[in-house]
Design an enzyme around this catalytic site. Sequence first.
Site, PDB file in Angstrom:
ATOM      1  N   ASN A  98       5.595   2.374  -5.099  1.00 54.52           N
ATOM      2  CA  ASN A  98       4.746   1.594  -6.003  1.00 54.52           C
ATOM      3  C   ASN A  98       3.716   2.542  -6.606  1.00 54.52           C
ATOM      4  OD1 ASN A  98       3.025  -0.156  -7.257  1.00 54.52           O
ATOM      5  ND2 ASN A  98       2.337  -1.200  -5.382  1.00 54.52           N
ATOM      6  N   LYS A 125       1.633   2.012  -8.906  1.00 56.24           N
ATOM      7  CA  LYS A 125       0.392   1.318  -9.302  1.00 56.24           C
ATOM      8  C   LYS A 125      -0.037   1.783 -10.700  1.00 56.24           C
ATOM      9  CE  LYS A 125      -0.624   0.667  -4.435  1.00 56.24           C
ATOM     10  NZ  LYS A 125      -1.597   0.461  -3.376  1.00 56.24           N
ATOM     11  N   HIS A 179       1.481  -8.652  -4.268  1.00 56.06           N
ATOM     12  CA  HIS A 179       0.810  -7.452  -3.750  1.00 56.06           C
ATOM     13  C   HIS A 179      -0.664  -7.760  -3.502  1.00 56.06           C
ATOM     14  CE1 HIS A 179      -0.846  -3.456  -3.377  1.00 56.06           C
ATOM     15  NE2 HIS A 179       0.372  -3.075  -3.061  1.00 56.06           N
ATOM     16  N   GLU A 223      -3.284  -6.203  -4.079  1.00 51.50           N
ATOM     17  CA  GLU A 223      -4.206  -5.942  -5.192  1.00 51.50           C
ATOM     18  C   GLU A 223      -4.152  -7.073  -6.219  1.00 51.50           C
ATOM     19  OE1 GLU A 223      -2.629  -2.034  -5.713  1.00 51.50           O
ATOM     20  OE2 GLU A 223      -3.483  -1.569  -3.752  1.00 51.50           O
ATOM     21  N   GLU A 244       2.060  -5.507   4.304  1.00 47.67           N
ATOM     22  CA  GLU A 244       1.074  -4.489   3.947  1.00 47.67           C
ATOM     23  C   GLU A 244      -0.316  -4.962   4.382  1.00 47.67           C
ATOM     24  OE1 GLU A 244       2.527  -1.888   0.512  1.00 47.67           O
ATOM     25  OE2 GLU A 244       1.824  -3.718  -0.427  1.00 47.67           O
ATOM     26  N   GLY A 271      -4.142   2.497   1.100  1.00 43.11           N
ATOM     27  CA  GLY A 271      -4.941   3.529   0.443  1.00 43.11           C
ATOM     28  C   GLY A 271      -6.107   4.037   1.264  1.00 43.11           C
ATOM     29  N   SER A 276      -0.550   3.347   3.861  1.00 40.76           N
ATOM     30  CA  SER A 276      -0.775   4.728   4.321  1.00 40.76           C
ATOM     31  C   SER A 276       0.448   5.334   5.008  1.00 40.76           C
ATOM     32  CB  SER A 276      -2.022   4.808   5.211  1.00 40.76           C
ATOM     33  OG  SER A 276      -3.174   4.430   4.459  1.00 40.76           O
TER      34      SER A 276
HETATM   35  P1  13P Z   1      -0.698   3.348   0.132  1.00 42.85           P
HETATM   36  O1  13P Z   1       0.653   3.886   0.576  1.00 42.85           O
HETATM   37  O2  13P Z   1      -1.369   4.189  -0.895  1.00 42.85           O
HETATM   38  O3  13P Z   1      -1.544   2.985   1.299  1.00 42.85           O
HETATM   39  O4  13P Z   1      -0.370   1.949  -0.644  1.00 42.85           O
HETATM   40  C1  13P Z   1       0.471   1.035  -0.076  1.00 42.85           C
HETATM   41  C2  13P Z   1       0.797   0.010  -1.097  1.00 42.85           C
HETATM   42  O5  13P Z   1      -0.049  -0.756  -1.507  1.00 42.85           O
HETATM   43  C3  13P Z   1       2.172  -0.039  -1.618  1.00 42.85           C
HETATM   44  O6  13P Z   1       2.394  -1.194  -2.356  1.00 42.85           O
END
Ligand code: 13P
Length: 264
Positions: A11, A13, A99, A101, A171, A177, A223
């Site tokens: 992803n 983003k 997701h 976010e 997640e 992140g 992560s």
């Molecule tokens: P990270 O791998 O940067 O922690 O993000 C995970 C994520 O949100 C994948 O959709």
Amino acid sequence: MPTRKPFVGGNWKMNQHGAEAVALAEAVAKKFTATDKVDVAVFPAFPYLAPVGQALAKAGSGIKLGAQDFYVEPNGAFTGEVSLSMLKDVGVKVVLVGHSERRHVIGETDVLINRKVRAALDGGFEVILCVGEKLEQREAGMTDCVNMAQTLYGLGGVKPEQMARITIAYEPVWAIGTGKNATPIDAQSAHWRIRDAVKYGVFTGGEKGESIGNAVRIQYGGSVKGSNAAELFAQPDVDGGLIGGASLKADEFVAILDAAAKKQ
Ligand code: 13P
């Protein structure tokens, strides 16, 4: 117990512009060819779906093109939105829904998320439904409750025959992140309860519910890196990963894909 083929998504983003996005897709396609062992999808930002899709096709790669979002209505006066049929036009096969976010930054509700899941399935897409608890929910002992509820809401009304096109991504919001991943044991425990929610909640148990729940793939996201992927993927209910930051570097992402390919 069915064998579940690992599935890893990258992803991207709101990262990677034009040439960088194409170069990243080309590098991953070149370095990882074992798509018979691992299903792989990348999720570029909307403006780069077409060129990334073309690069993957040109490389003869089995890596699927994915979209990070879409709107539920087929067309009309929805300024700024992108429809599923537009995504189909540019070769998108798989979409992310729910997701964290989009839930917690953009404000999407469980009701909208469920509409999106059903619209994408009805449109012939594969769907990755993301679920996960926030830190305060984990600290309040509500991890399984949140994940199971988001799974039940998200998959409400999904037909049994559509479930082969569903993947769930667990997640935990506090792990995204942050560099703090869930321990393999914590991930396994959450995945196991999410699988139970599919078996006995979305579907009401019995042979059918159990077989659908046993077949659904559950990715871990938060992560994941080349250095911790193998121990996470070694857990029996962890069927791959949804990768953010580490999917922006071809070598790191390929190390994660290699770890998935080794999962028995
Ligand atoms: P990270 O791998 O940067 O922690 O993000 C995970 C994520 O949100 C994948 O959709």
